[in-house]
Scaffold this motif. Structure first.
Motif, PDB file in Angstrom:
ATOM      1  N   SER A   1       0.834  -1.192   0.000  1.00  0.00           N
ATOM      2  CA  SER A   1       0.000   0.000   0.000  1.00  0.00           C
ATOM      3  C   SER A   1       0.873   1.246   0.000  1.00  0.00           C
ATOM      4  CB  SER A   1      -0.925  -0.010   1.219  1.00  0.00           C
ATOM      5  OG  SER A   1      -0.216   0.339   2.400  1.00  0.00           O
ATOM      6  N   ASP A   2       0.280   2.374  -0.367  1.00  0.00           N
ATOM      7  CA  ASP A   2       1.012   3.645  -0.379  1.00  0.00           C
ATOM      8  C   ASP A   2       1.468   4.039   1.016  1.00  0.00           C
ATOM      9  OD1 ASP A   2       0.672   3.836  -3.093  1.00  0.00           O
ATOM     10  OD2 ASP A   2      -1.085   5.146  -2.958  1.00  0.00           O
ATOM     11  N   GLU A   3       0.593   3.801   2.005  1.00  0.00           N
ATOM     12  CA  GLU A   3       0.943   4.138   3.391  1.00  0.00           C
ATOM     13  C   GLU A   3       2.126   3.298   3.868  1.00  0.00           C
ATOM     14  OE1 GLU A   3      -1.081   4.005   7.799  1.00  0.00           O
ATOM     15  OE2 GLU A   3      -2.374   4.345   6.060  1.00  0.00           O
ATOM     16  N   ARG A   4       2.135   2.032   3.533  1.00  0.00           N
ATOM     17  CA  ARG A   4       3.227   1.138   3.926  1.00  0.00           C
ATOM     18  C   ARG A   4       4.539   1.592   3.292  1.00  0.00           C
ATOM     19  NH1 ARG A   4       0.847  -3.784   2.899  1.00  0.00           N
ATOM     20  NH2 ARG A   4      -0.278  -3.321   4.798  1.00  0.00           N
ATOM     21  N   ALA A   5       4.496   1.984   2.029  1.00  0.00           N
ATOM     22  CA  ALA A   5       5.699   2.468   1.346  1.00  0.00           C
ATOM     23  C   ALA A   5       6.201   3.758   1.984  1.00  0.00           C
ATOM     24  CB  ALA A   5       5.401   2.681  -0.137  1.00  0.00           C
ATOM     25  N   LEU A   6       5.271   4.619   2.384  1.00  0.00           N
ATOM     26  CA  LEU A   6       5.646   5.866   3.053  1.00  0.00           C
ATOM     27  C   LEU A   6       6.327   5.592   4.392  1.00  0.00           C
ATOM     28  CD1 LEU A   6       5.559   8.968   3.091  1.00  0.00           C
ATOM     29  CD2 LEU A   6       3.324   8.793   4.164  1.00  0.00           C
ATOM     30  N   ILE A   7       5.788   4.645   5.155  1.00  0.00           N
ATOM     31  CA  ILE A   7       6.392   4.270   6.435  1.00  0.00           C
ATOM     32  C   ILE A   7       7.801   3.727   6.206  1.00  0.00           C
ATOM     33  CG2 ILE A   7       6.273   2.626   8.368  1.00  0.00           C
ATOM     34  CD1 ILE A   7       3.177   2.907   8.190  1.00  0.00           C
ATOM     35  N   ALA A   8       7.942   2.817   5.251  1.00  0.00           N
ATOM     36  CA  ALA A   8       9.255   2.221   4.972  1.00  0.00           C
ATOM     37  C   ALA A   8      10.262   3.274   4.541  1.00  0.00           C
ATOM     38  CB  ALA A   8       9.123   1.140   3.896  1.00  0.00           C
ATOM     39  N   ASP A   9       9.850   4.165   3.669  1.00  0.00           N
ATOM     40  CA  ASP A   9      10.745   5.217   3.195  1.00  0.00           C
ATOM     41  C   ASP A   9      11.151   6.143   4.342  1.00  0.00           C
ATOM     42  OD1 ASP A   9      12.099   6.738   1.093  1.00  0.00           O
ATOM     43  OD2 ASP A   9      10.579   8.270   1.534  1.00  0.00           O
ATOM     44  N   SER A  10      10.191   6.522   5.171  1.00  0.00           N
ATOM     45  CA  SER A  10      10.463   7.447   6.282  1.00  0.00           C
ATOM     46  C   SER A  10      11.401   6.839   7.313  1.00  0.00           C
ATOM     47  CB  SER A  10       9.158   7.858   6.966  1.00  0.00           C
ATOM     48  OG  SER A  10       8.329   8.550   6.076  1.00  0.00           O
ATOM     49  N   VAL A  11      11.147   5.596   7.709  1.00  0.00           N
ATOM     50  CA  VAL A  11      11.977   4.982   8.745  1.00  0.00           C
ATOM     51  C   VAL A  11      13.390   4.736   8.225  1.00  0.00           C
ATOM     52  CG1 VAL A  11      11.380   2.537   8.356  1.00  0.00           C
ATOM     53  CG2 VAL A  11      11.973   3.322  10.653  1.00  0.00           C
ATOM     54  N   ASN A  12      13.519   4.320   6.979  1.00  0.00           N
ATOM     55  CA  ASN A  12      14.851   4.098   6.413  1.00  0.00           C
ATOM     56  C   ASN A  12      15.619   5.406   6.267  1.00  0.00           C
ATOM     57  OD1 ASN A  12      15.404   1.187   5.805  1.00  0.00           O
ATOM     58  ND2 ASN A  12      13.374   1.397   4.904  1.00  0.00           N
ATOM     59  N   ARG A  13      14.948   6.464   5.871  1.00  0.00           N
ATOM     60  CA  ARG A  13      15.598   7.767   5.744  1.00  0.00           C
ATOM     61  C   ARG A  13      16.088   8.270   7.104  1.00  0.00           C
ATOM     62  NH1 ARG A  13      11.791  11.496   4.581  1.00  0.00           N
ATOM     63  NH2 ARG A  13      11.008  10.046   3.049  1.00  0.00           N
ATOM     64  N   LEU A  14      15.224   8.146   8.130  1.00  0.00           N
ATOM     65  CA  LEU A  14      15.600   8.602   9.469  1.00  0.00           C
ATOM     66  C   LEU A  14      16.836   7.864   9.970  1.00  0.00           C
ATOM     67  CD1 LEU A  14      15.131  10.150  12.160  1.00  0.00           C
ATOM     68  CD2 LEU A  14      13.657   8.235  12.835  1.00  0.00           C
ATOM     69  N   PHE A  15      16.808   6.536   9.918  1.00  0.00           N
ATOM     70  CA  PHE A  15      17.915   5.774  10.482  1.00  0.00           C
ATOM     71  C   PHE A  15      19.179   5.873   9.627  1.00  0.00           C
ATOM     72  CE2 PHE A  15      14.592   2.961  12.716  1.00  0.00           C
ATOM     73  CZ  PHE A  15      14.505   3.860  13.760  1.00  0.00           C
ATOM     74  N   ALA A  16      19.046   5.967   8.308  1.00  0.00           N
ATOM     75  CA  ALA A  16      20.220   6.134   7.448  1.00  0.00           C
ATOM     76  C   ALA A  16      20.921   7.454   7.759  1.00  0.00           C
ATOM     77  CB  ALA A  16      19.816   6.077   5.976  1.00  0.00           C
ATOM     78  N   ASP A  17      20.134   8.490   8.069  1.00  0.00           N
ATOM     79  CA  ASP A  17      20.707   9.803   8.389  1.00  0.00           C
ATOM     80  C   ASP A  17      21.286   9.877   9.791  1.00  0.00           C
ATOM     81  OD1 ASP A  17      19.966  10.723   5.898  1.00  0.00           O
ATOM     82  OD2 ASP A  17      18.209  11.823   6.609  1.00  0.00           O
ATOM     83  N   LYS A  18      20.689   9.177  10.739  1.00  0.00           N
ATOM     84  CA  LYS A  18      21.031   9.378  12.157  1.00  0.00           C
ATOM     85  C   LYS A  18      21.897   8.295  12.777  1.00  0.00           C
ATOM     86  CE  LYS A  18      18.634  13.126  12.360  1.00  0.00           C
ATOM     87  NZ  LYS A  18      19.285  14.411  12.476  1.00  0.00           N
TER      88      LYS A  18
END
Length: 191
Positions: A1-18
């Motif tokens: 789903s679009d929401e699931r993809a958004l969650i995956a993208d957001s969590v990966n971006r946060l942890f990759a950056d931090k």
């Protein structure tokens, strides 16, 4: 789903950056990573299974759980996801802050007195026990499964005995001496 993809993208971006070597070294030196935890809470990742709507399910949480392992995130996020889910299903308050989960064994006693539930004994190897704002405890009372909440900061009835696992993550013993639970629900009340 679009929401699931958004969650995956957001969590990966946060942890990759931090989550980098410097952050992991600070954790290994004993630092609690409060700023990263705040970002996790602001993003709602700790309550991914408590989101309104039919789209919120274990597949949504899977993206977050996978990212925790991939980036070696040194936070009680998996425990908080499960703990918040249990609280929501039991109709108990889902508040902010890191959560841990524990299971009563035969050495623990749960005693109901009126509308109160009291816990005595030792919860062994509780993940992130010293960092948890609340600990969600599963056990048996009067032959029924019960979910209860304890506040590990209750200095007069709770003592924390620090320990670590092989990854240097807290796995503490929580010693309860007639500790009144903050809330509880029997499994037949779980929705």
């Amino acid at each position: 789903s679009d929401e699931r993809a958004l969650i995956a993208d957001s969590v990966n971006r946060l942890f990759a950056d931090k989550v980098d070597r410097a952050l992991l070294e600070r954790f290994e030196a004993g630092e609690w990573l409060a700023p990263l935890w705040s970002q996790v809470e602001e993003s709602g990742f700790d309550q991914v299974l408590c989101l309104e709507g039919a789209a919120s399910n274990w597949l949504d949480a899977q993206s977050v759980l996978r990212a925790i392992g991939y980036y070696r995130v040194p936070l009680p996020l998996a425990e908080s996801i499960v703990g918040n889910w249990l609280l929501a299903r039991a109709g108990l308050s889902v508040d902010g802050g890191p959560i841990s989960i524990a299971q009563c064994d035969d050495a623990m006693t749960l005693k109901k007195t009126g509308n109160r539930l009291v816990l005595s004994g030792t919860l062994v190897r509780v993940p992130w026990g010293r960092r948890a704002k609340r600990i969600v405890v599963g056990g048996l009372l009067e032959g029924k499964a019960v979910i209860a909440i304890i506040d590990p900061s209750r200095a007069n009835t709770v003592r924390i005995e620090p320990d670590l696992n092989v990854a240097a993550e807290p796995r503490d013993s929580i010693v309860c001496k007639s500790t009144e639970c903050e809330g509880f629900a029997f499994a037949d009340a779980v929705r």
